[in-house]
Design an enzyme around this catalytic site. Structure first.
Site, PDB file in Angstrom:
ATOM      1  N   GLU A  99       0.913  -1.338  -0.739  1.00 28.44           N
ATOM      2  CA  GLU A  99      -0.176  -0.139  -0.010  1.00 28.44           C
ATOM      3  C   GLU A  99       1.190   1.092   0.176  1.00 28.44           C
ATOM      4  O   GLU A  99       1.215   1.936   0.975  1.00 28.44           O
ATOM      5  CB  GLU A  99      -1.295   0.025   1.136  1.00 28.44           C
ATOM      6  CG  GLU A  99      -1.923   0.792   1.170  1.00 28.44           C
ATOM      7  CD  GLU A  99      -1.656   2.758   1.587  1.00 28.44           C
ATOM      8  OE1 GLU A  99      -1.148   2.816   1.002  1.00 28.44           O
ATOM      9  OE2 GLU A  99      -1.584   2.657   3.028  1.00 28.44           O
ATOM     10  N   GLU A 108       3.354   7.946  -5.210  1.00 22.49           N
ATOM     11  CA  GLU A 108       4.682   7.353  -4.450  1.00 22.49           C
ATOM     12  C   GLU A 108       5.531   5.993  -5.209  1.00 22.49           C
ATOM     13  O   GLU A 108       6.187   5.429  -4.696  1.00 22.49           O
ATOM     14  CB  GLU A 108       4.392   7.082  -3.104  1.00 22.49           C
ATOM     15  CG  GLU A 108       3.457   7.953  -2.260  1.00 22.49           C
ATOM     16  CD  GLU A 108       3.523   8.371  -1.122  1.00 22.49           C
ATOM     17  OE1 GLU A 108       3.695   7.214  -0.051  1.00 22.49           O
ATOM     18  OE2 GLU A 108       2.577   8.757  -0.456  1.00 22.49           O
TER      19      GLU A 108
HETATM   20  C1  SAM Z   1       0.962   4.358   3.266  1.00 24.09           C
HETATM   21  S1  SAM Z   1       2.549   3.807   4.442  1.00 24.09           S
HETATM   22  C2  SAM Z   1       2.125   2.494   4.031  1.00 24.09           C
HETATM   23  C3  SAM Z   1       1.226   2.049   4.973  1.00 24.09           C
HETATM   24  C4  SAM Z   1       1.416   0.344   5.378  1.00 24.09           C
HETATM   25  N1  SAM Z   1       1.719  -1.056   4.802  1.00 24.09           N
HETATM   26  C5  SAM Z   1      -0.217  -0.336   6.035  1.00 24.09           C
HETATM   27  O1  SAM Z   1      -0.745  -0.372   6.235  1.00 24.09           O
HETATM   28  O2  SAM Z   1      -0.009   0.245   7.466  1.00 24.09           O
HETATM   29  C6  SAM Z   1       3.928   3.558   2.942  1.00 24.09           C
HETATM   30  C7  SAM Z   1       5.168   2.940   3.577  1.00 24.09           C
HETATM   31  O3  SAM Z   1       6.018   2.924   2.518  1.00 24.09           O
HETATM   32  C8  SAM Z   1       7.179   3.012   3.209  1.00 24.09           C
HETATM   33  N2  SAM Z   1       8.078   3.219   1.850  1.00 24.09           N
HETATM   34  C9  SAM Z   1       7.421   3.121  -0.166  1.00 24.09           C
HETATM   35  N3  SAM Z   1       8.247   3.206  -0.871  1.00 24.09           N
HETATM   36  C10 SAM Z   1       8.852   2.046  -0.098  1.00 24.09           C
HETATM   37  C11 SAM Z   1       9.761   1.120  -0.819  1.00 24.09           C
HETATM   38  N4  SAM Z   1       9.963   0.732  -1.965  1.00 24.09           N
HETATM   39  N5  SAM Z   1      10.355   0.256   0.351  1.00 24.09           N
HETATM   40  C12 SAM Z   1      10.769  -0.243   1.235  1.00 24.09           C
HETATM   41  N6  SAM Z   1       9.571   0.440   1.712  1.00 24.09           N
HETATM   42  C13 SAM Z   1       9.007   1.998   1.207  1.00 24.09           C
HETATM   43  C14 SAM Z   1       7.356   4.519   3.611  1.00 24.09           C
HETATM   44  O4  SAM Z   1       8.391   4.532   3.804  1.00 24.09           O
HETATM   45  C15 SAM Z   1       6.113   4.562   3.897  1.00 24.09           C
HETATM   46  O5  SAM Z   1       6.783   3.477   5.627  1.00 24.09           O
END
Ligand code: SAM
Length: 347
Positions: A99, A108
């Site tokens: 997500e 993103e």
């Molecule tokens: C919207 S939050 C995720 C929410 C989580 N999946 C939840 O449902 O509670 C997005 C997270 O993804 C991480 N993120 C985004 N792209 C990423 C990547 N390519 N690799 C690792 N982390 C990533 C960001 O640091 C952020 O903490």
């Protein structure tokens, strides 16, 4: 976002459909709080690897996972997903869940990251959750929005020149301004446009041109004040949407994602002007995107404006003209040489 209960249900239902207890291996990228990984563990996944790029979020995920006694089931890795390799995983995963959507579906870089993992680490039958996403845009008439973006007269004084400051080039996010389109009256004056159609199990970067013409059909008479952008993520009959008519009772979703807006300039004047639309008529827009589709921009092209095809024709004609010019130059040079030779012969 963890209090966006329909979002949680969406992921829970999709994970439940694909997890075979005791057998399924799950990879999550962008784990944040660890909630989706813990859902997978709760549903009986054999193993879960949760990848999170931010050290702080990673620590929080680890604490949540510990608080729920899932440390043996879920391995949390603090890294960006592009650094993940097969050696970090027990085997290729059966499910990839993520997500990592923004106010814009690809805001993103979800497609970049998912495509990277898909091409390097997944099996052909790995289930990607969610699988489909559509970025929509629709023209709206919204006097409330207009009341903070435009000015006309007050007490007989013409103030319209201030409108030259109106930003009709940028796509802005409602949550940054602290409001939600679901609490602002507006009407849709066009059909929705499917700007980006993504199958996270198949779509590759480069799938859409960086500049293309959209013919937008008006469904109501009115003034098109803005383009409203929202998205839907879909898998089977499960849908998660950021459209304001779907988030009326979902304040957390509007504060997490909200919608994007771009004000419309109706003409080629120095000061932005209104675009009046008539039901049934089509209006030409050019949609520009960055090469990773993270940024979107819409420009209205008045009826008499040059089309992208016209520009291609003009370019081709110029190239042809240049060819002709070169040919005539060669002819002239040849003729001059013959002239010189003739002159020599005459002597
Ligand atoms: C919207 S939050 C995720 C929410 C989580 N999946 C939840 O449902 O509670 C997005 C997270 O993804 C991480 N993120 C985004 N792209 C990423 C990547 N390519 N690799 C690792 N982390 C990533 C960001 O640091 C952020 O903490």
């Amino acid at each position: 976002m963890m209090n966006d209960l329909p979002r949680n249900r969406f992921y829970y239902e999709l994970l439940k459909r694909s997890i075979v207890p005791g057998e399924t291996g799950v990879l999550e990228i962008g784990a944040g709080s660890g909630l989706l990984s813990m859902m997978a563990a709760q549903l009986g996944a054999q193993w879960v690897v949760a990848v999170e790029g931010s050290p702080e979020m990673c620590r929080l995920a680890q604490e949540n996972i510990k608080a729920n006694n899932f440390e043996t089931k879920i391995k949390v890795l603090n890294m960006i997903s592009t650094d993940l390799t097969l050696k970090h995983l027990p085997r290729r995963p059966d499910i990839l869940v993520s997500e990592i959507f923004g106010t814009l579906l690809l805001g993103e870089s979800a497609l970049d990251y998912i495509q990277d993992i898909r091409e390097r680490l997944l099996k052909p039958d790995t289930k990607i959750i969610p699988q489909l996403g559509v970025q929509y845009a629709v023209l709206i008439e919204c006097p409330t929005l207009e009341s903070i973006c435009s000015v006309d007269t007050w007490n007989g004084l013409n103030l319209s020149h201030v409108n030259s400051l109106k930003d009709t080039a940028s796509c802005v996010f409602t949550k940054k301004y602290g409001f939600r389109m679901s609490s602002v009256p507006f009407k849709r004056v066009s059909e929705p446009i499917r700007v980006l159609d993504i199958d996270f199990a198949a779509t590759k970067q480069g799938f859409a041109p960086l500049e293309r013409e959209l013919h937008v059909k008006a469904i109501e008479d009115g003034v098109a004040h803005a383009m409203l952008l929202y998205w839907e993520a879909r898998d089977g009959d499960e849908v998660m949407s950021t459209a304001p008519w779907d988030t009326l009772d979902n304040f957390p979703r509007d504060m997490q994602w909200g919608q994007a807006l771009q004000l419309i300039d109706g003409g080629h004047h120095s000061i932005p002007s209104d675009l009046h639309v008539r039901r049934g008529e089509e209006y030409r827009f050019v949609c520009c995107t960055s090469d990773d589709h993270v940024i979107l921009q819409f420009n209205y092209e008045p009826r008499d404006a040059t089309t992208i095809e016209d520009l291609d024709d003009i370019e081709a004609a110029i190239e042809e003209g240049e060819g002709d010019e070169e040919e005539s130059r060669q002819h002239a040079a040849a003729a001059a040489t013959t002239d010189e030779v003739n002159k020599e012969d005459d002597k």
